[in-house]
Enzyme design. Sequence first.
Site, PDB file in Angstrom:
ATOM      1  N   THR A 132      34.374  32.172  66.944  1.00  0.00           N
ATOM      2  CA  THR A 132      35.241  33.232  66.412  1.00  0.00           C
ATOM      3  C   THR A 132      35.455  33.113  64.911  1.00  0.00           C
ATOM      4  OG1 THR A 132      37.109  31.919  67.152  1.00  0.00           O
ATOM      5  CG2 THR A 132      36.508  33.789  68.518  1.00  0.00           C
TER       6      THR A 132
ATOM      7  N   ASP B 156      36.215  20.446  75.968  1.00  0.00           N
ATOM      8  CA  ASP B 156      35.743  21.445  74.996  1.00  0.00           C
ATOM      9  C   ASP B 156      34.916  20.750  73.925  1.00  0.00           C
ATOM     10  OD1 ASP B 156      35.408  23.789  73.631  1.00  0.00           O
ATOM     11  OD2 ASP B 156      37.424  23.825  72.776  1.00  0.00           O
TER      12      ASP B 156
ATOM     13  N   ASP C 225      21.879  20.797  72.619  1.00  0.00           N
ATOM     14  CA  ASP C 225      20.834  19.830  72.273  1.00  0.00           C
ATOM     15  C   ASP C 225      19.606  20.221  73.083  1.00  0.00           C
ATOM     16  OD1 ASP C 225      19.423  17.367  71.610  1.00  0.00           O
ATOM     17  OD2 ASP C 225      21.388  16.459  71.240  1.00  0.00           O
TER      18      ASP C 225
ATOM     19  N   LYS D 225      43.253  20.824  78.055  1.00  0.00           N
ATOM     20  CA  LYS D 225      41.966  20.860  77.343  1.00  0.00           C
ATOM     21  C   LYS D 225      41.875  19.674  76.386  1.00  0.00           C
ATOM     22  CE  LYS D 225      40.870  23.850  73.814  1.00  0.00           C
ATOM     23  NZ  LYS D 225      40.054  23.229  72.755  1.00  0.00           N
TER      24      LYS D 225
ATOM     25  N   LYS E  47      31.561  21.699  73.409  1.00  0.00           N
ATOM     26  CA  LYS E  47      30.546  22.677  72.956  1.00  0.00           C
ATOM     27  C   LYS E  47      29.171  22.025  72.777  1.00  0.00           C
ATOM     28  CE  LYS E  47      33.953  25.667  70.702  1.00  0.00           C
ATOM     29  NZ  LYS E  47      35.173  24.839  70.752  1.00  0.00           N
TER      30      LYS E  47
ATOM     31  N   ARG F  23      49.189  24.944  69.754  1.00  0.00           N
ATOM     32  CA  ARG F  23      50.424  24.717  69.008  1.00  0.00           C
ATOM     33  C   ARG F  23      51.687  25.356  69.585  1.00  0.00           C
ATOM     34  NH1 ARG F  23      47.088  25.910  63.681  1.00  0.00           N
ATOM     35  NH2 ARG F  23      45.972  27.042  65.295  1.00  0.00           N
TER      36      ARG F  23
END
Length: 236
Positions: free
Chosen positions: A121, A66, A71, A39, A68, A212
């Site tokens: 989230t 990613d 528009d 990603k 997002k 991570r």
Amino acid sequence: MTSTNIATRDRLIVALDLSSVEAAEALIDRIGDSVTFYKIGYQLAYAGGLPMVAKLADRGKKVFIDLKLHDIGNTVAKGVESIAKQGATFLTVHAYPQTMKAAVEARAGSSLKILAVTVLTSYDNNDLQQAGYRPGVADLVELRARQAQAIGVDGLVCSGEEAANLRGIIGAGMNLVTPGIRPAGSDVGDQKRVMTPARAIAAGADYLVVGRPVVAASDPKAAAEAIVAEIAQAGG
Ligand code: C5P
């Protein structure tokens, strides 16, 4: 229930949350064949990482962009057309009907799949209210999941906790992609609601996004292999 036609190793998506292309390439070389899906998000994309999409695709890796998008429809459509040409597999857009429709139409004829982010989230009911929304998080997630399905969006990004509920709402046809994954015993960091790989698969997630626990591991390849083994054990 998770979808069955995905190779176990492809279910692990490693987030290249790194500040330079050099660091990302070094990590990918170290991990080798253990990871098939990466990603690229804001940090790496805006540090010159977008050309890595085509390079990774050429090396047989799958890429999740990613960024997002959100528009006016025409701008979203043109952006999606450009991304589709690079050979990416997943692209995120915010789950607004106009945006989702434009993205789905623009990816037609390519292998790009559109994932919708229902409600970020980091938002709770109070944040939504402050942003001018009347529904709470649960109601807005459900509304947007149904809209995404009706529009033909390919999948949703959701927490492990949302996965089982969303699977009940949208059925088996859409992909559920779940971040906030932490193998037992690993550092939680700033994630608030985390799940182990096995629990997320059992909850109905199709793909797990892991940053991570792999990227910051002393042995990223071994960390990735352990997650793939856990996914397999959970029946994924
Ligand atoms: O390092 P960690 O495993 O927490 O990274 C999770 C990745 O998933 C990050 O790239 C983060 O931006 C992304 N993500 C998330 N929560 C969301 C959507 C995306 O953590 N709701």
